[in-house]
Write a protein that holds these residues in place. Structure first.
Motif, short mmCIF file in Angstrom:
data_model
loop_
_atom_site.label_atom_id
_atom_site.label_comp_id
_atom_site.label_asym_id
_atom_site.label_seq_id
_atom_site.Cartn_x
_atom_site.Cartn_y
_atom_site.Cartn_z
N LEU A 147 -4.57 22.96 1.11
CA LEU A 147 -3.39 22.15 1.61
C LEU A 147 -2.88 23.03 2.93
CD1 LEU A 147 -1.38 20.99 -1.22
CD2 LEU A 147 -2.98 19.74 -0.21
N PRO A 148 -2.87 22.24 3.95
CA PRO A 148 -2.77 23.15 5.22
C PRO A 148 -1.03 23.40 5.29
CG PRO A 148 -3.13 20.75 5.78
CD PRO A 148 -3.05 20.98 4.43
N LYS A 149 -1.01 24.65 5.83
CA LYS A 149 0.52 25.17 6.08
C LYS A 149 1.26 24.15 6.59
CE LYS A 149 -0.85 29.04 7.51
NZ LYS A 149 -1.18 30.73 8.23
N GLU A 150 0.90 23.49 7.58
CA GLU A 150 1.64 22.72 8.67
C GLU A 150 2.18 21.55 7.92
OE1 GLU A 150 -1.45 23.83 9.26
OE2 GLU A 150 -1.02 25.53 10.26
N ILE A 151 2.12 21.11 6.69
CA ILE A 151 2.78 19.91 6.16
C ILE A 151 4.16 19.80 6.60
CG2 ILE A 151 3.03 18.61 4.10
CD1 ILE A 151 0.43 19.88 3.04
N PRO A 152 4.84 19.00 7.24
CA PRO A 152 6.18 18.73 7.54
C PRO A 152 6.88 18.74 6.01
CG PRO A 152 4.88 17.56 8.90
CD PRO A 152 3.96 17.70 8.08
N PRO A 153 7.85 19.42 5.93
CA PRO A 153 8.92 19.28 4.68
C PRO A 153 9.28 17.78 4.70
CG PRO A 153 10.09 20.56 6.29
CD PRO A 153 8.49 20.17 7.04
N GLY A 154 9.43 17.35 3.45
CA GLY A 154 9.89 16.15 3.26
C GLY A 154 9.18 15.32 1.89
N LYS A 155 9.35 14.15 1.87
CA LYS A 155 9.25 13.29 0.76
C LYS A 155 8.08 12.31 1.05
CE LYS A 155 10.84 9.38 -1.60
NZ LYS A 155 12.03 8.55 -2.02
N TYR A 156 6.95 12.63 0.55
CA TYR A 156 5.60 11.85 0.71
C TYR A 156 5.31 10.92 -0.64
CZ TYR A 156 4.71 14.89 4.49
OH TYR A 156 4.98 15.50 5.78
N ILE A 157 5.10 9.52 -0.15
CA ILE A 157 4.69 8.78 -1.40
C ILE A 157 3.38 8.15 -0.86
CG2 ILE A 157 5.39 6.43 -2.36
CD1 ILE A 157 8.07 7.24 -1.31
N VAL A 158 2.58 8.28 -2.02
CA VAL A 158 1.23 8.00 -1.80
C VAL A 158 0.53 6.83 -3.03
CG1 VAL A 158 -1.31 8.67 -1.82
CG2 VAL A 158 0.40 10.31 -1.24
N GLN A 159 0.05 5.77 -2.60
CA GLN A 159 -0.67 4.96 -3.59
C GLN A 159 -2.07 4.50 -2.97
OE1 GLN A 159 1.90 1.35 -4.51
NE2 GLN A 159 0.04 0.24 -4.59
N ALA A 160 -2.92 4.38 -4.20
CA ALA A 160 -4.16 3.94 -3.93
C ALA A 160 -4.43 3.25 -5.03
CB ALA A 160 -5.20 5.36 -4.24
N ASP A 161 -5.02 1.89 -4.62
CA ASP A 161 -5.31 0.68 -5.37
C ASP A 161 -6.88 0.40 -5.34
OD1 ASP A 161 -4.85 -1.30 -7.01
OD2 ASP A 161 -3.74 -2.45 -5.75
N VAL A 162 -7.63 0.63 -6.43
CA VAL A 162 -8.79 0.77 -6.22
C VAL A 162 -9.73 -0.50 -6.84
CG1 VAL A 162 -11.02 2.34 -6.77
CG2 VAL A 162 -8.72 3.23 -6.63
N TYR A 163 -10.90 -1.10 -5.96
CA TYR A 163 -11.37 -2.01 -6.66
C TYR A 163 -12.95 -1.93 -6.46
CZ TYR A 163 -6.77 -4.43 -6.13
OH TYR A 163 -5.42 -4.74 -6.34
N THR A 164 -13.51 -2.81 -7.24
CA THR A 164 -14.96 -2.99 -7.23
C THR A 164 -15.47 -3.79 -5.90
OG1 THR A 164 -15.47 -4.86 -8.43
CG2 THR A 164 -15.27 -2.64 -9.88
N LYS A 165 -16.57 -3.71 -5.85
CA LYS A 165 -17.11 -4.86 -4.67
C LYS A 165 -16.94 -6.34 -5.04
CE LYS A 165 -22.03 -5.32 -6.13
NZ LYS A 165 -23.19 -5.16 -6.05
#
Length: 175
Positions: A133-151
């Protein structure tokens, strides 16, 4: 696309605001949406009966992830049917309320970053991956979502996480 690869690595090894961890706290499964293990990952929905992947456990170290560190991801699960070329992930990353990334990516291309390749065959699956993980990640709240599907648009899984990156202390100001 390095950010997308890191996010997919986090989620593949794969939040509600009412149960958001504070910086410096670890997260353990305590409700039906929590992914078992030690990570900030949550399932998007309680009903996962039709999901193609059953995630048994995800352990992140350090938990929570910290800027400038090596993040180790260990995950286990079960794939109910083969996942082939054409599978895709709808990926969204927010910094607070600001959308940084909202894209659709080829799952088979992205999982190469966690040393997997398509087809992912039916059966038990285990992943161990280190991500810098880079040192330069700005401080704060990150929200990540990954929705995964087949072809064929069958649902593989959906994961979300909220991670807080804090400010680093400046040594000469630490009195």
């Amino acid at each position: 696309m390095r950010l997308a690869a890191t996010v997919v690595a986090l989620l593949w090894a794969g939040v509600s605001a009412r149960n958001v961890p504070r910086f410096g706290q670890s997260v353990f499964a305590d409700d039906e949406l929590d992914v078992p293990g030690q990570s900030p990952l949550k399932f998007c929905e309680a009903d996962r009966a039709k999901d193609i992947i059953t995630i048994e456990e995800v352990v992140l170290s350090p938990n929570p992830p910290q800027a400038g560190s090596i993040l180790t991801i260990e995950a286990t699960g079960f794939v109910k049917e083969d996942i082939t070329e054409g599978a895709y992930v709808k990926l969204q990353v927010k910094y607070g309320y600001i959308k940084l990334l909202d894209t659709q990516a080829d799952l088979c291309e992205e999982i190469k970053n966690v040393d997997l390749e398509c087809p992912i065959e039916k059966g038990k699956i285990s992943i161990t991956k280190e991500v810098e993980l880079p040192k330069e990640i700005p401080p704060g709240k990150y929200i990540v979502q990954a929705d995964v599907y087949t072809k064929d648009d069958d649902h593989i899984t959906c994961l979300t996480a909220t991670v807080f990156f804090g400010r680093k202390a400046i040594p000469f100001l630490d009195l």
